[in-house]
Design a protein around this motif. Structure first.
Motif, PDB file in Angstrom:
ATOM      1  N   ALA A 153       0.809  -1.224   0.000  1.00  0.00           N
ATOM      2  CA  ALA A 153       0.000   0.000   0.000  1.00  0.00           C
ATOM      3  C   ALA A 153       0.839   1.269   0.000  1.00  0.00           C
ATOM      4  CB  ALA A 153      -0.934  -0.005   1.209  1.00  0.00           C
ATOM      5  N   ASP A 154       1.982   1.263   0.679  1.00  0.00           N
ATOM      6  CA  ASP A 154       2.769   2.494   0.749  1.00  0.00           C
ATOM      7  C   ASP A 154       3.395   2.845  -0.603  1.00  0.00           C
ATOM      8  OD1 ASP A 154       4.544   0.220   1.160  1.00  0.00           O
ATOM      9  OD2 ASP A 154       6.101   1.668   1.650  1.00  0.00           O
ATOM     10  N   ILE A 155       3.719   1.834  -1.399  1.00  0.00           N
ATOM     11  CA  ILE A 155       4.259   2.107  -2.730  1.00  0.00           C
ATOM     12  C   ILE A 155       3.164   2.644  -3.639  1.00  0.00           C
ATOM     13  CG2 ILE A 155       5.355   1.093  -4.763  1.00  0.00           C
ATOM     14  CD1 ILE A 155       7.180   1.358  -2.272  1.00  0.00           C
ATOM     15  N   ARG A 156       1.974   2.065  -3.559  1.00  0.00           N
ATOM     16  CA  ARG A 156       0.832   2.591  -4.310  1.00  0.00           C
ATOM     17  C   ARG A 156       0.542   4.037  -3.916  1.00  0.00           C
ATOM     18  NH1 ARG A 156      -2.265   2.708  -8.762  1.00  0.00           N
ATOM     19  NH2 ARG A 156      -2.169   0.432  -8.868  1.00  0.00           N
ATOM     20  N   ALA A 157       0.613   4.332  -2.615  1.00  0.00           N
ATOM     21  CA  ALA A 157       0.364   5.697  -2.151  1.00  0.00           C
ATOM     22  C   ALA A 157       1.414   6.661  -2.695  1.00  0.00           C
ATOM     23  CB  ALA A 157       0.331   5.736  -0.626  1.00  0.00           C
ATOM     24  N   ARG A 158       2.653   6.206  -2.762  1.00  0.00           N
ATOM     25  CA  ARG A 158       3.725   7.045  -3.294  1.00  0.00           C
ATOM     26  C   ARG A 158       3.507   7.305  -4.797  1.00  0.00           C
ATOM     27  NH1 ARG A 158       8.771   8.486  -1.450  1.00  0.00           N
ATOM     28  NH2 ARG A 158       8.315   7.357   0.476  1.00  0.00           N
ATOM     29  N   TYR A 159       3.130   6.265  -5.520  1.00  0.00           N
ATOM     30  CA  TYR A 159       2.825   6.394  -6.956  1.00  0.00           C
ATOM     31  C   TYR A 159       1.671   7.376  -7.171  1.00  0.00           C
ATOM     32  CZ  TYR A 159       1.405   4.604 -11.633  1.00  0.00           C
ATOM     33  OH  TYR A 159       1.070   4.459 -12.957  1.00  0.00           O
ATOM     34  N   ASP A 160       0.631   7.246  -6.367  1.00  0.00           N
ATOM     35  CA  ASP A 160      -0.510   8.166  -6.467  1.00  0.00           C
ATOM     36  C   ASP A 160      -0.099   9.597  -6.142  1.00  0.00           C
ATOM     37  OD1 ASP A 160      -2.158   6.065  -7.175  1.00  0.00           O
ATOM     38  OD2 ASP A 160      -2.999   5.801  -5.159  1.00  0.00           O
ATOM     39  N   ALA A 161       0.786   9.750  -5.156  1.00  0.00           N
ATOM     40  CA  ALA A 161       1.251  11.091  -4.785  1.00  0.00           C
ATOM     41  C   ALA A 161       2.081  11.711  -5.901  1.00  0.00           C
ATOM     42  CB  ALA A 161       2.054  11.027  -3.495  1.00  0.00           C
ATOM     43  N   HIS A 162       2.913  10.910  -6.549  1.00  0.00           N
ATOM     44  CA  HIS A 162       3.694  11.420  -7.678  1.00  0.00           C
ATOM     45  C   HIS A 162       2.777  11.855  -8.815  1.00  0.00           C
ATOM     46  CE1 HIS A 162       7.337   8.763  -6.330  1.00  0.00           C
ATOM     47  NE2 HIS A 162       7.193   9.843  -5.591  1.00  0.00           N
ATOM     48  N   THR A 163       1.721  11.080  -9.055  1.00  0.00           N
ATOM     49  CA  THR A 163       0.769  11.436 -10.107  1.00  0.00           C
ATOM     50  C   THR A 163       0.078  12.753  -9.780  1.00  0.00           C
ATOM     51  OG1 THR A 163       0.412   9.100 -10.653  1.00  0.00           O
ATOM     52  CG2 THR A 163      -1.267  10.660 -11.379  1.00  0.00           C
ATOM     53  N   GLN A 164      -0.325  12.929  -8.535  1.00  0.00           N
ATOM     54  CA  GLN A 164      -0.961  14.180  -8.142  1.00  0.00           C
ATOM     55  C   GLN A 164       0.006  15.347  -8.253  1.00  0.00           C
ATOM     56  OE1 GLN A 164      -4.330  14.617  -7.428  1.00  0.00           O
ATOM     57  NE2 GLN A 164      -3.659  16.743  -7.734  1.00  0.00           N
ATOM     58  N   ALA A 165       1.265  15.117  -7.890  1.00  0.00           N
ATOM     59  CA  ALA A 165       2.274  16.174  -8.024  1.00  0.00           C
ATOM     60  C   ALA A 165       2.450  16.565  -9.486  1.00  0.00           C
ATOM     61  CB  ALA A 165       3.600  15.707  -7.432  1.00  0.00           C
ATOM     62  N   ALA A 166       2.414  15.581 -10.382  1.00  0.00           N
ATOM     63  CA  ALA A 166       2.512  15.876 -11.812  1.00  0.00           C
ATOM     64  C   ALA A 166       1.318  16.715 -12.272  1.00  0.00           C
ATOM     65  CB  ALA A 166       2.589  14.573 -12.610  1.00  0.00           C
ATOM     66  N   ILE A 167       0.138  16.332 -11.837  1.00  0.00           N
ATOM     67  CA  ILE A 167      -1.065  17.092 -12.179  1.00  0.00           C
ATOM     68  C   ILE A 167      -0.940  18.527 -11.678  1.00  0.00           C
ATOM     69  CG2 ILE A 167      -3.532  17.325 -11.676  1.00  0.00           C
ATOM     70  CD1 ILE A 167      -3.590  14.185 -11.616  1.00  0.00           C
ATOM     71  N   ASP A 168      -0.500  18.685 -10.445  1.00  0.00           N
ATOM     72  CA  ASP A 168      -0.360  20.018  -9.857  1.00  0.00           C
ATOM     73  C   ASP A 168       0.682  20.860 -10.593  1.00  0.00           C
ATOM     74  OD1 ASP A 168      -2.250  19.235  -7.997  1.00  0.00           O
ATOM     75  OD2 ASP A 168      -0.784  18.840  -6.398  1.00  0.00           O
ATOM     76  N   ALA A 169       1.692  20.193 -11.161  1.00  0.00           N
ATOM     77  CA  ALA A 169       2.757  20.911 -11.869  1.00  0.00           C
ATOM     78  C   ALA A 169       2.380  21.246 -13.306  1.00  0.00           C
ATOM     79  CB  ALA A 169       4.039  20.077 -11.860  1.00  0.00           C
ATOM     80  N   GLY A 170       1.239  20.731 -13.782  1.00  0.00           N
ATOM     81  CA  GLY A 170       0.815  21.000 -15.146  1.00  0.00           C
ATOM     82  C   GLY A 170       1.340  20.005 -16.168  1.00  0.00           C
ATOM     83  N   VAL A 171       1.828  18.862 -15.710  1.00  0.00           N
ATOM     84  CA  VAL A 171       2.331  17.831 -16.628  1.00  0.00           C
ATOM     85  C   VAL A 171       1.163  17.249 -17.417  1.00  0.00           C
ATOM     86  CG1 VAL A 171       3.358  15.513 -16.703  1.00  0.00           C
ATOM     87  CG2 VAL A 171       4.333  17.281 -15.200  1.00  0.00           C
ATOM     88  N   PHE A 172       1.363  17.003 -18.714  1.00  0.00           N
ATOM     89  CA  PHE A 172       0.297  16.434 -19.538  1.00  0.00           C
ATOM     90  C   PHE A 172       0.792  15.358 -20.491  1.00  0.00           C
ATOM     91  CE2 PHE A 172       1.939  20.225 -21.562  1.00  0.00           C
ATOM     92  CZ  PHE A 172       2.178  19.811 -22.868  1.00  0.00           C
ATOM     93  N   GLY A 173       2.102  15.204 -20.659  1.00  0.00           N
ATOM     94  CA  GLY A 173       2.630  14.212 -21.584  1.00  0.00           C
ATOM     95  C   GLY A 173       3.914  13.594 -21.066  1.00  0.00           C
ATOM     96  N   ALA A 174       4.343  12.528 -21.734  1.00  0.00           N
ATOM     97  CA  ALA A 174       5.542  11.806 -21.324  1.00  0.00           C
ATOM     98  C   ALA A 174       6.546  11.740 -22.474  1.00  0.00           C
ATOM     99  CB  ALA A 174       5.177  10.387 -20.889  1.00  0.00           C
ATOM    100  N   PRO A 175       7.826  11.935 -22.146  1.00  0.00           N
ATOM    101  CA  PRO A 175       8.357  12.288 -20.833  1.00  0.00           C
ATOM    102  C   PRO A 175       8.250  13.794 -20.590  1.00  0.00           C
ATOM    103  CG  PRO A 175      10.150  12.125 -22.397  1.00  0.00           C
ATOM    104  CD  PRO A 175       8.903  11.756 -23.156  1.00  0.00           C
TER     105      PRO A 175
END
Length: 199
Positions: A153-175
């Protein structure tokens, strides 16, 4: 000025594969640190106007294949534009890279990420398969138990947090590479990344 470059991507991105080795070289030459941040573009696309590949217009899908071939030839990198195991769920590999970043460090995560990209786009292996991921851990000299750890669960939470941080930063594409708060989207922007790093 931060010494750390933020590296947002998804493991099944061919564009991230095409830029990964050059980005690694830039980090080494500039002596910058990196935060390896695989994220869930399934959450990002609906918020940013992006579409998953199967939902894009036929013209865009066709041109994507042309551009992949162009860049692969230009960069002299082996790439199969339509690999056997694609589309593929990137979440299992993303969680594994997240676990390795947390437990083994960013250099190990960069190495594993590179192996995952190559497995998908050069070797036509199924990066959603536990068998493939276990093989990649062995091939990169990482502990086999990281695969089980990636499901906790803690790794999933970290992955979700990174995704939210990307959203907050305005990320829309990879890389996407973020340096001192400035976004650079796409492996074809690495020349600008190099300039930003003072290269």
């Amino acid at each position: 000025m931060s010494r750390t470059v933020l590296y947002y991507f998804t493991p099944q991105s061919p564009w991230t594969y095409l830029g990964h080795a050059r980005f690694t070289d830039l980090l080494r030459a500039s002596r910058r640190e990196v935060a390896v941040l695989p994220v869930d573009y399934g959450r990002i696309f609906p918020l940013s106007g992006g579409l998953p590949l199967p939902k894009r217009a036929p013209q865009r899908q066709a041109y994507r294949l042309v551009e992949l071939q162009r860049f692969a030839e230009h960069l002299d990198l082996p790439l199969r534009p339509q690999p056997k195991h694609f589309p593929v769920d990137g979440n299992p590999a993303a969680l594994l890279i997240t676990a390795v970043a947390q437990l083994d460090g960013m250099a190990a995560a960069m190495q594993l990420a590179g192996a995952v990209f190559a497995a998908c786009w050069r070797e036509e292996r199924d990066i959603a398969s536990d068998g493939t991921l276990a093989e990649l851990l062995e091939e990169t000299d990482l502990p086999a138990e990281r695969l089980a750890r990636s499901r906790e669960a803690d790794i999933r939470a970290r992955y979700d947090a990174h995704t939210q941080a990307a959203i907050d930063a305005g990320v829309f594409g990879a890389p996407t590479y973020v340096i001192d708060g400035e976004l650079f989207w796409g492996q074809d922007r690495l020349d600008f990344v190099a300039r930003k790093l003072g290269m």
